[in-house]
Design an enzyme around this catalytic site. Sequence first.
Site, mmCIF file in Angstrom:
data_model
loop_
_atom_site.group_PDB
_atom_site.id
_atom_site.type_symbol
_atom_site.label_atom_id
_atom_site.label_comp_id
_atom_site.label_asym_id
_atom_site.label_seq_id
_atom_site.Cartn_x
_atom_site.Cartn_y
_atom_site.Cartn_z
ATOM 1 N N TYR A 102 36.230 48.690 16.320
ATOM 2 C CA TYR A 102 37.648 48.952 16.579
ATOM 3 C C TYR A 102 38.286 49.473 15.298
ATOM 4 O O TYR A 102 38.100 48.892 14.211
ATOM 5 C CB TYR A 102 38.363 47.676 17.020
ATOM 6 C CG TYR A 102 39.865 47.844 17.180
ATOM 7 C CD1 TYR A 102 40.417 48.156 18.421
ATOM 8 C CD2 TYR A 102 40.731 47.722 16.092
ATOM 9 C CE1 TYR A 102 41.781 48.325 18.575
ATOM 10 C CE2 TYR A 102 42.091 47.894 16.239
ATOM 11 C CZ TYR A 102 42.612 48.201 17.482
ATOM 12 O OH TYR A 102 43.959 48.381 17.623
ATOM 13 N N GLU A 190 44.646 54.735 17.732
ATOM 14 C CA GLU A 190 43.662 53.690 17.998
ATOM 15 C C GLU A 190 42.382 54.292 18.561
ATOM 16 O O GLU A 190 42.433 55.145 19.452
ATOM 17 C CB GLU A 190 44.239 52.676 18.984
ATOM 18 C CG GLU A 190 43.289 51.537 19.336
ATOM 19 C CD GLU A 190 43.904 50.580 20.342
ATOM 20 O OE1 GLU A 190 44.606 49.648 19.910
ATOM 21 O OE2 GLU A 190 43.706 50.779 21.559
#
Length: 380
Positions: A102, A190
Amino acid sequence: MKVHEYQAKELFAAYGIPVKSHRLCQTAHEAVEAYRSMGAEEVVLKAQVLTGGRGKAGGIKLANTAEEVENKARQILGMTIKDYPVQKILLCEAEDISAEFYVSFVVDRNQKSVVLIMSTEGGVEIESVAWEAPEKIHRHSIDPLIGLPDFLARRYAFCLFSQIDEANQLAVILQKLYKLFVEKDASLVEVNPLVLTPTGKLVAIDAKMTFDDNAMFRQPEIESLAELSEEEQVETSAKAKGFSYVSLNGEIGCMVNGAGLAMATMDMIKLQGGTPANFLDIGGSSNPRKVIEAMKLLLSDSRVKVVLINIFGGITRCDDVATGLLAAFNEIESDIPVIVRLTGTNENEGRELLKGSRFLVAQTMCEATRKAVDIASKSY
């Protein structure tokens, strides 16, 4: 402002961030044609909606034949995910995955800076990781005067990787993501997940971006990507008319002048046991036309059972507000109760104008909110 995954991936590709080949499709037939033209053995079909949770809702599916692509495209295009109907799908070349990570850049108002957030737990919601395993999240504040030079990018990359080749790849991706974030006035970039392939390559197989609405005047190419929901369209229209408007989920429509008084009015409604339907600040103008447009906006919400108007007359004159209200109901047919509290400049004149009209006049804010809550509760 949010954009779809396919739009974010186009921005990623423009900045040299590695993404897999993909095609946007609006029908099952287009998906089959895209599959054949891509020449990939296996593809991923991904619903394109401006919300998360697509995988859990069944909006992401694998397929490795034209027949599967057609069937699964039809399934996804018939879905609704969190009240968003799926009208587009993204066909992506599938990728073998050795590990998932992530990575994001986000504005952190507590830190007063952009913050880089990374984790080895990619592919799941970062909120779950923060709750269950906070030690697996790495956070680094980015000094805007320094940015993300090579030495810092490599230092942060080694938080996730011990091998130099993989760390170097991540360092370059971090720098490009940060450049994209800054140059496009983003509030979030993101990648979840950023995957490591069996051949040792890092690839962004998902992309999410949101942008600062206040910066859209200098980002026309980003603003052109906007797909506004019905509520967002109402808020945008209200802004163009000089209002500050936010739709909520209650039954008491609020028209107030001044953001602080508007917040206090909503607090009073909650204190009395009611729920506001909106935040609406009409500002300091004494323009009766503005009052008319504000009233039309409130009454267009089918959830509104009663309208509460709370005006403090400073720059705004109470008699002008009263004149606007009377004019509004010459143009609008509605039997919804309207409670008016006027105080300040020309309050007596304003109340005098409303005598004998359909409006319920209150002397204090407490009285006005109590009346509104009582009427709303009896309308069920």
